[in-house]
Design a protein around this motif. Structure first.
Motif, PDB file in Angstrom:
ATOM      1  N   GLY A  85       0.797  -1.203   0.000  1.00  0.00           N
ATOM      2  CA  GLY A  85       0.000   0.000   0.000  1.00  0.00           C
ATOM      3  C   GLY A  85       0.837   1.262   0.000  1.00  0.00           C
ATOM      4  O   GLY A  85       2.002   1.260   0.412  1.00  0.00           O
ATOM      5  N   PHE A  86       0.216   2.335  -0.485  1.00  0.00           N
ATOM      6  CA  PHE A  86       0.839   3.666  -0.457  1.00  0.00           C
ATOM      7  C   PHE A  86      -0.206   4.655   0.002  1.00  0.00           C
ATOM      8  O   PHE A  86      -1.366   4.600  -0.424  1.00  0.00           O
ATOM      9  N   ASP A  87       0.198   5.591   0.871  1.00  0.00           N
ATOM     10  CA  ASP A  87      -0.730   6.592   1.385  1.00  0.00           C
ATOM     11  C   ASP A  87       0.053   7.835   1.771  1.00  0.00           C
ATOM     12  O   ASP A  87       1.295   7.785   1.878  1.00  0.00           O
ATOM     13  N   VAL A  88      -0.662   8.941   1.961  1.00  0.00           N
ATOM     14  CA  VAL A  88      -0.024  10.177   2.410  1.00  0.00           C
ATOM     15  C   VAL A  88      -0.408  10.514   3.843  1.00  0.00           C
ATOM     16  O   VAL A  88       0.167  11.433   4.430  1.00  0.00           O
ATOM     17  N   ASN A  89      -1.366   9.791   4.413  1.00  0.00           N
ATOM     18  CA  ASN A  89      -1.734  10.012   5.807  1.00  0.00           C
ATOM     19  C   ASN A  89      -0.671   9.387   6.713  1.00  0.00           C
ATOM     20  O   ASN A  89      -0.342   8.205   6.552  1.00  0.00           O
ATOM     21  N   PRO A  90      -0.111  10.151   7.652  1.00  0.00           N
ATOM     22  CA  PRO A  90       0.978   9.620   8.489  1.00  0.00           C
ATOM     23  C   PRO A  90       0.603   8.355   9.254  1.00  0.00           C
ATOM     24  O   PRO A  90       1.427   7.435   9.380  1.00  0.00           O
ATOM     25  N   GLU A  91      -0.626   8.282   9.784  1.00  0.00           N
ATOM     26  CA  GLU A  91      -1.038   7.092  10.530  1.00  0.00           C
ATOM     27  C   GLU A  91      -1.154   5.878   9.611  1.00  0.00           C
ATOM     28  O   GLU A  91      -0.784   4.766   9.990  1.00  0.00           O
ATOM     29  N   ALA A  92      -1.650   6.092   8.411  1.00  0.00           N
ATOM     30  CA  ALA A  92      -1.742   4.992   7.447  1.00  0.00           C
ATOM     31  C   ALA A  92      -0.361   4.516   7.034  1.00  0.00           C
ATOM     32  O   ALA A  92      -0.108   3.310   6.904  1.00  0.00           O
ATOM     33  N   VAL A  93       0.560   5.452   6.824  1.00  0.00           N
ATOM     34  CA  VAL A  93       1.936   5.085   6.472  1.00  0.00           C
ATOM     35  C   VAL A  93       2.569   4.273   7.594  1.00  0.00           C
ATOM     36  O   VAL A  93       3.219   3.243   7.352  1.00  0.00           O
ATOM     37  N   ALA A  94       2.386   4.710   8.840  1.00  0.00           N
ATOM     38  CA  ALA A  94       2.943   3.977   9.983  1.00  0.00           C
ATOM     39  C   ALA A  94       2.346   2.586  10.074  1.00  0.00           C
ATOM     40  O   ALA A  94       3.051   1.607  10.362  1.00  0.00           O
ATOM     41  N   TRP A  95       1.054   2.466   9.825  1.00  0.00           N
ATOM     42  CA  TRP A  95       0.363   1.168   9.853  1.00  0.00           C
ATOM     43  C   TRP A  95       0.955   0.232   8.798  1.00  0.00           C
ATOM     44  O   TRP A  95       1.207  -0.948   9.068  1.00  0.00           O
ATOM     45  N   LEU A  96       1.174   0.756   7.605  1.00  0.00           N
ATOM     46  CA  LEU A  96       1.750  -0.050   6.532  1.00  0.00           C
ATOM     47  C   LEU A  96       3.180  -0.475   6.859  1.00  0.00           C
ATOM     48  O   LEU A  96       3.553  -1.636   6.666  1.00  0.00           O
ATOM     49  N   LYS A  97       3.974   0.462   7.328  1.00  0.00           N
ATOM     50  CA  LYS A  97       5.382   0.145   7.622  1.00  0.00           C
ATOM     51  C   LYS A  97       5.502  -0.878   8.747  1.00  0.00           C
ATOM     52  O   LYS A  97       6.381  -1.748   8.709  1.00  0.00           O
ATOM     53  N   LYS A  98       4.629  -0.806   9.725  1.00  0.00           N
ATOM     54  CA  LYS A  98       4.646  -1.767  10.831  1.00  0.00           C
ATOM     55  C   LYS A  98       4.422  -3.182  10.326  1.00  0.00           C
ATOM     56  O   LYS A  98       4.944  -4.150  10.896  1.00  0.00           O
ATOM     57  N   ARG A  99       3.689  -3.316   9.228  1.00  0.00           N
ATOM     58  CA  ARG A  99       3.371  -4.631   8.653  1.00  0.00           C
ATOM     59  C   ARG A  99       4.219  -4.962   7.427  1.00  0.00           C
ATOM     60  O   ARG A  99       3.933  -5.920   6.710  1.00  0.00           O
ATOM     61  N   ASP A 100       5.261  -4.151   7.190  1.00  0.00           N
ATOM     62  CA  ASP A 100       6.136  -4.323   6.018  1.00  0.00           C
ATOM     63  C   ASP A 100       5.336  -4.324   4.716  1.00  0.00           C
ATOM     64  O   ASP A 100       5.618  -5.094   3.789  1.00  0.00           O
TER      65      ASP A 100
END
Length: 205
Positions: A85-100
């Motif tokens: 996934g790709f997003d510009v919302n900081p919380e969404a980005v953090a959620w994605l990065k936490k799950r690789d």
């Protein structure tokens, strides 16, 4: 040289009947704050479950490639389809990065992407499609003409930058190198007013 719009045409819908598309140049909205939490709550509803299932089924009718979801909503589709996934919302980005599962398509390449209610938000969507090799899946509102657009609940200046008629979106995607291979109204049938889904495949040859 880029020409500035004339005074009075900088905060209104500009619509081309010839191209079947419109643009509203208001400064894009800020996607920080509780945006991600709002869509996580929507994802957790029966409607969210039904929409996710319909979207996964649509992708799988055409390809087994795991897509990159552009603008992930609450993230449910990313998990259900086994994609990135790709997003510009900081919380969404953090959620994605936490799950690789974070993937910056502007810096890399993908064979398939999904744009569920997101393509119309992107300032330069043609740049996005430049990085896609095969498939683009889209769900968005479509309009008959400018009058229909202005009267629609989906007319949201700043949030929605681009507006398309049916032939306008198909034509715009064709100019980016993608042909339409499926159109359906499944999301409208599930209760989302005026939303149409599309599958586009890159032209070969």
């Amino acid at each position: 040289m880029t020409l500035a719009l004339p005074p009075g045409l900088t905060d209104c819908l500009l619509w081309s009947e010839e191209l079947g598309m419109g643009w509203h140049g208001r400064r894009p909205m800020d996607y920080s704050g509780p945006y991600f939490q709002k869509y996580q709550a929507l994802d957790a509803t029966p409607m969210g479950e039904a929409l996710t299932r319909a979207r996964v089924e649509m992708v799988r009718r055409h390809t087994q490639i795991s897509p990159v979801d552009i603008g992930i909503g609450g993230g449910r589709f990313v998990l259900a389809v086994g994609g990135m996934g790709f997003d510009v919302n900081p919380e969404a980005v953090a959620w994605l990065k936490k799950r690789d599962r974070y993937y910056d398509l502007y810096q890399h390449h993908a064979e398939a992407i999904t744009c569920w209610d997101s393509l119309e938000h992107i300032p330069e969507p043609e740049r996005l499609l430049d990085h896609v090799g095969e498939w683009v899946f889209v769900a968005m509102p479509v309009y008959k003409d400018a009058k229909h657009c202005l009267a629609s609940k989906h007319y949201k200046p700043a949030e929605h930058l681009y507006y398309f008629s049916l032939h306008g979106l198909i034509g715009w995607c064709a100019r980016q190198g993608f042909g339409c291979v499926e159109i359906n109204e499944k999301e409208s049938e599930l209760g989302r007013e005026g939303i149409t889904s599309f599958a586009f495949r890159r032209f070969r040859g």
